[in-house]
Design a protein around this motif. Structure first.
Motif, PDB file in Angstrom:
ATOM      1  N   LEU A  83       3.054  -7.744   4.212  1.00  0.00           N
ATOM      2  CA  LEU A  83       2.410  -6.463   3.925  1.00  0.00           C
ATOM      3  C   LEU A  83       3.434  -5.340   4.027  1.00  0.00           C
ATOM      4  CD1 LEU A  83      -0.970  -6.643   5.890  1.00  0.00           C
ATOM      5  CD2 LEU A  83      -0.551  -7.043   3.459  1.00  0.00           C
ATOM      6  N   LEU A  84       3.457  -4.485   3.014  1.00  0.00           N
ATOM      7  CA  LEU A  84       4.341  -3.320   2.985  1.00  0.00           C
ATOM      8  C   LEU A  84       3.456  -2.091   2.990  1.00  0.00           C
ATOM      9  CD1 LEU A  84       6.552  -4.547   0.000  1.00  0.00           C
ATOM     10  CD2 LEU A  84       7.145  -4.674   2.440  1.00  0.00           C
ATOM     11  N   LEU A  85       3.526  -1.294   4.043  1.00  0.00           N
ATOM     12  CA  LEU A  85       2.580  -0.185   4.188  1.00  0.00           C
ATOM     13  C   LEU A  85       3.319   1.125   4.355  1.00  0.00           C
ATOM     14  CD1 LEU A  85       0.211  -1.888   6.806  1.00  0.00           C
ATOM     15  CD2 LEU A  85       0.045  -1.987   4.324  1.00  0.00           C
ATOM     16  N   ASP A  86       2.983   2.087   3.489  1.00  0.00           N
ATOM     17  CA  ASP A  86       3.622   3.408   3.559  1.00  0.00           C
ATOM     18  C   ASP A  86       2.642   4.395   4.180  1.00  0.00           C
ATOM     19  OD1 ASP A  86       5.423   5.429   3.274  1.00  0.00           O
ATOM     20  OD2 ASP A  86       5.724   5.150   1.118  1.00  0.00           O
ATOM     21  N   GLU A  87       2.927   4.868   5.362  1.00  0.00           N
ATOM     22  CA  GLU A  87       2.079   5.822   6.103  1.00  0.00           C
ATOM     23  C   GLU A  87       0.613   5.372   6.105  1.00  0.00           C
ATOM     24  OE1 GLU A  87       3.023   8.009   8.028  1.00  0.00           O
ATOM     25  OE2 GLU A  87       5.006   8.642   7.409  1.00  0.00           O
ATOM     26  N   PRO A  88       0.324   4.178   6.630  1.00  0.00           N
ATOM     27  CA  PRO A  88      -1.054   3.674   6.554  1.00  0.00           C
ATOM     28  C   PRO A  88      -2.043   4.406   7.441  1.00  0.00           C
ATOM     29  CG  PRO A  88       0.286   2.209   7.901  1.00  0.00           C
ATOM     30  CD  PRO A  88       1.222   3.233   7.307  1.00  0.00           C
ATOM     31  N   PHE A  89      -1.525   5.235   8.395  1.00  0.00           N
ATOM     32  CA  PHE A  89      -2.440   5.886   9.337  1.00  0.00           C
ATOM     33  C   PHE A  89      -2.682   7.357   8.995  1.00  0.00           C
ATOM     34  CE2 PHE A  89      -0.226   2.449  11.581  1.00  0.00           C
ATOM     35  CZ  PHE A  89      -1.330   1.646  11.845  1.00  0.00           C
ATOM     36  N   ASN A  90      -2.133   7.808   7.866  1.00  0.00           N
ATOM     37  CA  ASN A  90      -2.295   9.208   7.465  1.00  0.00           C
ATOM     38  C   ASN A  90      -3.760   9.579   7.313  1.00  0.00           C
ATOM     39  OD1 ASN A  90       0.052  10.528   7.345  1.00  0.00           O
ATOM     40  ND2 ASN A  90       0.319  10.449   5.122  1.00  0.00           N
ATOM     41  N   GLY A  91      -4.198  10.557   8.059  1.00  0.00           N
ATOM     42  CA  GLY A  91      -5.559  11.072   7.877  1.00  0.00           C
ATOM     43  C   GLY A  91      -6.654  10.158   8.391  1.00  0.00           C
ATOM     44  N   LEU A  92      -6.323   9.116   9.141  1.00  0.00           N
ATOM     45  CA  LEU A  92      -7.361   8.198   9.625  1.00  0.00           C
ATOM     46  C   LEU A  92      -7.894   8.635  10.985  1.00  0.00           C
ATOM     47  CD1 LEU A  92      -6.048   4.626   8.743  1.00  0.00           C
ATOM     48  CD2 LEU A  92      -7.245   6.295   7.320  1.00  0.00           C
ATOM     49  N   ASP A  93      -9.213   8.457  11.194  1.00  0.00           N
ATOM     50  CA  ASP A  93      -9.773   8.730  12.517  1.00  0.00           C
ATOM     51  C   ASP A  93      -9.470   7.548  13.449  1.00  0.00           C
ATOM     52  OD1 ASP A  93     -11.562   6.707  11.906  1.00  0.00           O
ATOM     53  OD2 ASP A  93     -13.264   8.038  11.594  1.00  0.00           O
ATOM     54  N   ALA A  94      -9.869   7.700  14.719  1.00  0.00           N
ATOM     55  CA  ALA A  94      -9.506   6.674  15.717  1.00  0.00           C
ATOM     56  C   ALA A  94     -10.108   5.313  15.360  1.00  0.00           C
ATOM     57  CB  ALA A  94      -9.971   7.119  17.093  1.00  0.00           C
TER      58      ALA A  94
ATOM     59  N   ILE B 102      -6.551  -5.418  11.720  1.00  0.00           N
ATOM     60  CA  ILE B 102      -6.260  -6.201  10.509  1.00  0.00           C
ATOM     61  C   ILE B 102      -4.785  -6.632  10.518  1.00  0.00           C
ATOM     62  CG2 ILE B 102      -5.981  -5.987   7.994  1.00  0.00           C
ATOM     63  CD1 ILE B 102      -8.654  -4.310   8.150  1.00  0.00           C
ATOM     64  N   LEU B 103      -3.911  -5.704  10.906  1.00  0.00           N
ATOM     65  CA  LEU B 103      -2.477  -6.042  10.975  1.00  0.00           C
ATOM     66  C   LEU B 103      -2.233  -7.136  12.013  1.00  0.00           C
ATOM     67  CD1 LEU B 103      -0.621  -2.622  10.658  1.00  0.00           C
ATOM     68  CD2 LEU B 103      -1.391  -4.194   8.892  1.00  0.00           C
ATOM     69  N   ARG B 104      -2.906  -7.025  13.155  1.00  0.00           N
ATOM     70  CA  ARG B 104      -2.688  -8.024  14.219  1.00  0.00           C
ATOM     71  C   ARG B 104      -3.163  -9.400  13.776  1.00  0.00           C
ATOM     72  NH1 ARG B 104      -3.906  -4.863  19.872  1.00  0.00           N
ATOM     73  NH2 ARG B 104      -1.985  -3.677  19.841  1.00  0.00           N
TER      74      ARG B 104
ATOM     75  N   VAL C 237       0.870  -1.180   0.000  1.00  0.00           N
ATOM     76  CA  VAL C 237       0.000   0.000   0.000  1.00  0.00           C
ATOM     77  C   VAL C 237       0.905   1.227   0.000  1.00  0.00           C
ATOM     78  CG1 VAL C 237      -1.839   1.263   1.162  1.00  0.00           C
ATOM     79  CG2 VAL C 237      -1.792  -1.232   1.287  1.00  0.00           C
ATOM     80  N   ALA C 238       0.928   1.934  -1.141  1.00  0.00           N
ATOM     81  CA  ALA C 238       1.797   3.110  -1.284  1.00  0.00           C
ATOM     82  C   ALA C 238       1.206   4.285  -0.516  1.00  0.00           C
ATOM     83  CB  ALA C 238       1.928   3.459  -2.763  1.00  0.00           C
ATOM     84  N   ASP C 239       2.003   5.352  -0.324  1.00  0.00           N
ATOM     85  CA  ASP C 239       1.482   6.510   0.414  1.00  0.00           C
ATOM     86  C   ASP C 239       0.347   7.182  -0.357  1.00  0.00           C
ATOM     87  OD1 ASP C 239       3.342   7.300  -1.472  1.00  0.00           O
ATOM     88  OD2 ASP C 239       4.238   8.866  -0.229  1.00  0.00           O
TER      89      ASP C 239
ATOM     90  N   ARG D 272      -8.777   2.373   3.377  1.00  0.00           N
ATOM     91  CA  ARG D 272      -9.277   1.019   3.666  1.00  0.00           C
ATOM     92  C   ARG D 272      -9.408   0.213   2.382  1.00  0.00           C
ATOM     93  NH1 ARG D 272     -14.492   1.994   6.830  1.00  0.00           N
ATOM     94  NH2 ARG D 272     -13.973   4.180   6.993  1.00  0.00           N
ATOM     95  N   LEU D 273      -9.871   0.883   1.304  1.00  0.00           N
ATOM     96  CA  LEU D 273      -9.985   0.175   0.032  1.00  0.00           C
ATOM     97  C   LEU D 273      -8.592  -0.231  -0.481  1.00  0.00           C
ATOM     98  CD1 LEU D 273     -11.564  -0.905  -2.387  1.00  0.00           C
ATOM     99  CD2 LEU D 273     -11.519   1.415  -3.369  1.00  0.00           C
ATOM    100  N   ALA D 274      -7.621   0.673  -0.329  1.00  0.00           N
ATOM    101  CA  ALA D 274      -6.256   0.370  -0.783  1.00  0.00           C
ATOM    102  C   ALA D 274      -5.730  -0.873  -0.063  1.00  0.00           C
ATOM    103  CB  ALA D 274      -5.345   1.559  -0.538  1.00  0.00           C
ATOM    104  N   LEU D 275      -6.016  -0.955   1.216  1.00  0.00           N
ATOM    105  CA  LEU D 275      -5.571  -2.115   2.000  1.00  0.00           C
ATOM    106  C   LEU D 275      -6.329  -3.373   1.560  1.00  0.00           C
ATOM    107  CD1 LEU D 275      -3.589  -2.694   4.268  1.00  0.00           C
ATOM    108  CD2 LEU D 275      -5.354  -2.092   5.906  1.00  0.00           C
ATOM    109  N   ALA D 276      -7.619  -3.223   1.315  1.00  0.00           N
ATOM    110  CA  ALA D 276      -8.437  -4.364   0.851  1.00  0.00           C
ATOM    111  C   ALA D 276      -7.884  -4.912  -0.463  1.00  0.00           C
ATOM    112  CB  ALA D 276      -9.887  -3.922   0.673  1.00  0.00           C
ATOM    113  N   VAL D 277      -7.571  -4.000  -1.380  1.00  0.00           N
ATOM    114  CA  VAL D 277      -7.073  -4.399  -2.697  1.00  0.00           C
ATOM    115  C   VAL D 277      -5.687  -5.058  -2.567  1.00  0.00           C
ATOM    116  CG1 VAL D 277      -6.163  -3.372  -4.819  1.00  0.00           C
ATOM    117  CG2 VAL D 277      -8.448  -2.764  -4.046  1.00  0.00           C
ATOM    118  N   ALA D 278      -4.856  -4.483  -1.685  1.00  0.00           N
ATOM    119  CA  ALA D 278      -3.481  -4.994  -1.544  1.00  0.00           C
ATOM    120  C   ALA D 278      -3.445  -6.373  -0.891  1.00  0.00           C
ATOM    121  CB  ALA D 278      -2.647  -4.016  -0.721  1.00  0.00           C
ATOM    122  N   THR D 279      -4.542  -6.744  -0.201  1.00  0.00           N
ATOM    123  CA  THR D 279      -4.533  -8.030   0.509  1.00  0.00           C
ATOM    124  C   THR D 279      -5.449  -9.070  -0.152  1.00  0.00           C
ATOM    125  OG1 THR D 279      -6.202  -7.133   2.016  1.00  0.00           O
ATOM    126  CG2 THR D 279      -3.944  -7.061   2.769  1.00  0.00           C
TER     127      THR D 279
END
Ligand SMILES: Nc1ncnc2c1ncn2[C@@H]1O[C@H](COP(=O)(O)OP(=O)(O)OP(=O)(O)O)[C@@H](O)[C@H]1O
Length: 234
Positions: free
Chosen positions: A149-160, A169-171, A79-81, A135-142
């Motif tokens: 899994l290779l994740l670039d700034e996966p929490f950017n702009g996400l709410d709690a 999902i990572l766990r 999942v790219a930035d 979330r869609l980017a992660l769905a598509v990547a998996t």
């Protein structure tokens, strides 16, 4: 699962090397966080693992196969930035299109549920929020159930809530024996999940932390680097 062996990368027309002599491994069940300042080389590490940049030295192996080769690509979800999604297609259409392209069994309903996308399943991506796109980017990547899994700034702009969903999902990916490599400036969501951390500085891997508090050590390493920079400027 992932092995960097003395990896060097130099982008065409770039004045300096982006990576120089980088070596590390990530094994099954490990979640490693990559930290470093802007331009340190974190995204380049992920792109090299995904086989998307040419190496000028060394090699990157995924399960023993060179990064970018067919077997390596089938083991990796990236999942790219700025994930490349199709603005005019909906989440359902993304999943159907990519499942058909990669000859995967249909997984639509389950995937939409897992990633909390049922409510926006048929809306064009251009109308989705940043968190919904993430979330869609992660769905598509998996979709192809990659081990790494290779994740670039996966929490950017996400709410709690979305941050919590991504962390869950990572766990479950880790509990199933998968591995994760995350490049980020936002460490809080990875507290308690990261098993290791790496600090990158000007294209070099300067520290590797594997103790009980790898992110605490990474934070201290980055703070010491900033303090040294400030002292030099005075
Ligand atoms: N496509 C490119 N062409 C030329 N140089 C590039 C390219 N992509 C990155 N670089 C350079 O390579 C170096 C490492 O960049 P990279 O994006 O890997 O850093 P980063 O640690 O992810 O930074 P950030 O935290 O700002 O996202 C930087 O000096 C950057 O300017």
């Amino acid at each position: 699962m992932l092995s960097f062996e003395s990896v060097g990368v130099r982008y065409p027309q770039a004045p300096a090397t982006a990576l120089d002599g980088v070596s590390f491994t990530v094994s099954a069940g490990e979640c490693v966080v990559l930290g470093g300042g802007n331009g340190a080389g974190k995204s380049t590490v992920l792109r090299a693992a995904a086989g998307l940049v040419q190496l000028t030295e060394g090699r990157v192996l995924i399960g023993g196969s060179p990064a970018g080769s067919r077997p390596a690509r089938s083991s990796v979800g990236f999942v790219a930035d700025k994930p490349p999604l199709y603005d005019v297609l909906s989440p359902v259409e993304h999943i159907e299109l990519l499942s058909a392209l990669w000859q995967l069994p249909p997984a639509g309903e389950n995937t939409l549920r897992t990633y909390g996308l049922e409510g926006v399943a048929r809306r064009p991506v251009r109308t989705l929020s940043l968190g919904q796109r993430q979330r869609l980017a992660l769905a598509v990547a998996t979709l192809h159930r990659p081990e790494l899994l290779l994740l670039d700034e996966p929490f950017n702009g996400l709410d709690a809530a979305t941050t919590g969903l991504v962390r869950a999902i990572l766990r479950s990916h880790l509990a199933a024996g998968g591995a994760v490599l995350v490049a980020t400036h936002t460490f809080e969501p990875m507290d308690g999940t990261a098993t290791g951390a790496l600090r990158v500085d000007a294209g070099r891997l300067v520290d590797a932390y594997a103790g009980p508090d790898p992110l605490g050590e990474l934070r201290r390493g980055l703070a010491a680097r900033s303090a040294a920079d400030e002292a030099e400027q005075r």
